[in-house]
Design an enzyme around this catalytic site. Structure first.
Site, PDB file in Angstrom:
ATOM      1  N   HIS A 236       6.184  16.535  20.521  1.00 60.15           N
ATOM      2  CA  HIS A 236       5.075  17.191  19.817  1.00 60.15           C
ATOM      3  C   HIS A 236       4.799  16.447  18.518  1.00 60.15           C
ATOM      4  O   HIS A 236       5.600  15.636  18.049  1.00 60.15           O
ATOM      5  CB  HIS A 236       5.372  18.670  19.537  1.00 60.15           C
ATOM      6  CG  HIS A 236       6.530  18.888  18.602  1.00 60.15           C
ATOM      7  ND1 HIS A 236       6.456  18.688  17.232  1.00 60.15           N
ATOM      8  CD2 HIS A 236       7.814  19.283  18.833  1.00 60.15           C
ATOM      9  CE1 HIS A 236       7.622  18.954  16.675  1.00 60.15           C
ATOM     10  NE2 HIS A 236       8.469  19.309  17.613  1.00 60.15           N
ATOM     11  N   ASP A 363      21.896  28.284  30.827  1.00 57.01           N
ATOM     12  CA  ASP A 363      23.273  27.831  30.694  1.00 57.01           C
ATOM     13  C   ASP A 363      24.043  28.735  29.721  1.00 57.01           C
ATOM     14  O   ASP A 363      23.688  28.821  28.542  1.00 57.01           O
ATOM     15  CB  ASP A 363      23.296  26.386  30.195  1.00 57.01           C
ATOM     16  CG  ASP A 363      24.638  25.727  30.393  1.00 57.01           C
ATOM     17  OD1 ASP A 363      25.608  26.142  29.723  1.00 57.01           O
ATOM     18  OD2 ASP A 363      24.718  24.793  31.209  1.00 57.01           O
ATOM     19  N   SER A 378      13.567  19.651  20.058  1.00 53.14           N
ATOM     20  CA  SER A 378      12.322  19.101  20.596  1.00 53.14           C
ATOM     21  C   SER A 378      12.510  17.648  21.015  1.00 53.14           C
ATOM     22  O   SER A 378      13.035  16.838  20.254  1.00 53.14           O
ATOM     23  CB  SER A 378      11.218  19.185  19.548  1.00 53.14           C
ATOM     24  OG  SER A 378      10.960  20.521  19.201  1.00 53.14           O
TER      25      SER A 378
END
Length: 428
Positions: A236, A363, A378
């Protein structure tokens, strides 16, 4: 009259027959097939096979078709374009355009990286008032300069950092002449005159502007192309924390970083990785692009993640499917680990767009450590069925176990890496 009646009757029968053909299951299913299919060489794609439907390769030998009781399989052999014709009882009902791409692989990332961006010129992040004999004024604001603007030149000289500004301000203040300033706002550039004013208490000249020339943070490496040395990370855009606008990059660097601790996420609070730049501050790559799909540039040398070090095939956006997947990321020190997630939904995008997937962390180990997706994660690569399919981008604020992912196809496009057999992009 009899002839007109006969003609209308025949016409009605033909119309009903054509409509009925559309409802025959084999024809109906094959009409729903995509018009275009894109695959990498060596891959195959299967379709259900209704009875009496056959498939024929129209030309060349780069695509093969096999028919079995369970379905029809299109095998991509070598790069090139072809057509597969679907027929029912000898009548053509569907033509599928098949585009076979060259086999392409990249090395997945997962490493924690430190990021430093240098802005194009100096970024205006705020205004302040200068106390003068005439009252409190902001020269910058009066000159029409807004928060988010970028000062690129003063008196015709290029401005690279904040230290370049001070000599101009002092000189203009002493001479009483205004500065001729070039300002970039979004995609336009304009010029304005800016006259420094002397602060009566500090006896120094000021512009009434808060400015910044760089930004730093951490993120995660997504991929590295061993042939071109190009990489992609973050997934991003990086925006300035004050202006909330994307940072226009002059250049930048990435370094290794080490995760020191985790602020666990919870509803309304996404959490954060706390990390420090590695002590040697070795620059491992540059930054040439800051886009909605991440940051991009070239590495100075290879970068292994210690887990999956061999080049891995990628999946196009239309090949990603809902179901189990994994992410690669660091939550302690500099060790990259693999964690289970679920692809909740995926959009087979035809054009570059962000937020192509919704993912959910499943998980138990990662949930216990981080609460889900945290800031700094990210860019963590997403792996499905042995292929790199995308990167983690954003977390849902009200549900830190879930977030968005971007398709790897678009990150490669932004990096200037050609996977379609066209000329390499100019963006790099």
């Amino acid at each position: 009259m009899k002839w007109d009646l006969f003609r209308k009757t025949i016409g009605g029968i033909l119309l009903v027959s054509l409509i009925a053909i559309g409802f025959i299951k084999p024809i109906h299913e094959y009409i729903d097939l995509p018009k275009n299919v894109t695959m990498f060489s060596g891959e195959h794609q299967s379709f259900a096979q209704p009875q009496a439907v056959t498939a024929t390769v129209m030309k060349g030998e780069n695509v093969a078709v096999t028919t079995e009781n369970k379905g029809i399989t299109v095998q991509a052999q070598t790069a090139g374009k072809n057509e597969v014709l679907m027929e029912f009882a000898g009548f053509p009902i569907k033509k599928v355009n098949v585009n076979v791409l060259k086999d392409f692989k990249v090395i997945p990332g997962g490493q924690s990286i430190g990021v430093k961006l240098n802005t194009l010129g100096v970024l205006v992040v705020g205004h302040h008032l200068v106390s003068t004999e005439q009252g409190k004024l902001s020269p910058g604001e009066e000159a029409g300069i807004q928060v988010g603007d970028i000062i690129t030149k003063i008196n015709g000289k290029k401005i690279k950092n904040m230290s370049d500004v001070a000599p101009f301000v002092q000189s203009a203040g002493e001479s009483g002449k205004p500065l001729h300033v070039s300002v970039q706002r979004d995609h336009t550039v304009f010029n304005t005159d800016l006259k420094p004013l002397q602060d009566k208490s500090e006896k120094s000249y000021k512009l009434g502007l808060y400015i910044r020339d760089s930004a730093a943070g951490i993120g995660t490496m997504t991929f590295y192309d061993p042939k071109s040395h190009k990489y992609g990370a973050l997934g991003h855009v990086i925006s300035d924390m004050d202006t909330k606008k994307p940072i226009v990059v002059e250049d930048g660097q990435i370094v290794r970083s080490t995760v020191t601790s985790i602020e666990k996420g919870s509803n309304g609070n996404p959490g954060e990785k706390l990390a420090r730049f590695s002590s040697d501050r070795e620059i491992i790559g540059n930054i040439v692009r800051n886009s909605p799909f991440g940051i991009f540039g070239k590495l100075h040398h290879g970068l292994d993640n210690g887990l999956l070090e061999k080049p891995m095939p990628i999946a196009l956006s239309n090949q990603v499917k809902e179901g189990p997947a994994q992410i690669l990321t660091v939550v302690d020190g500099d060790q990259v680990e693999k964690y289970d997630i679920e692809i909740v939904s995926t959009i087979p995008q035809k054009f570059p767009a962000t937020k192509g997937m919704v993912i959910k962390v499943t998980d138990p180990k990662l949930l216990a450590k981080t609460g889900g997706i945290v800031q700094g994660m990210s860019g963590s690569p997403i792996i499905q069925d042995g292929k790199l399919i995308g990167a983690v981008t954003h977390v849902f604020v009200n549900d830190p176990t879930s977030g968005y992912g971007v398709h790897i196809e678009w990150m490669l496009h932004e990096a200037g890496i050609d996977i379609y057999g066209n000329d390499e992009h100019k963006a790099s």
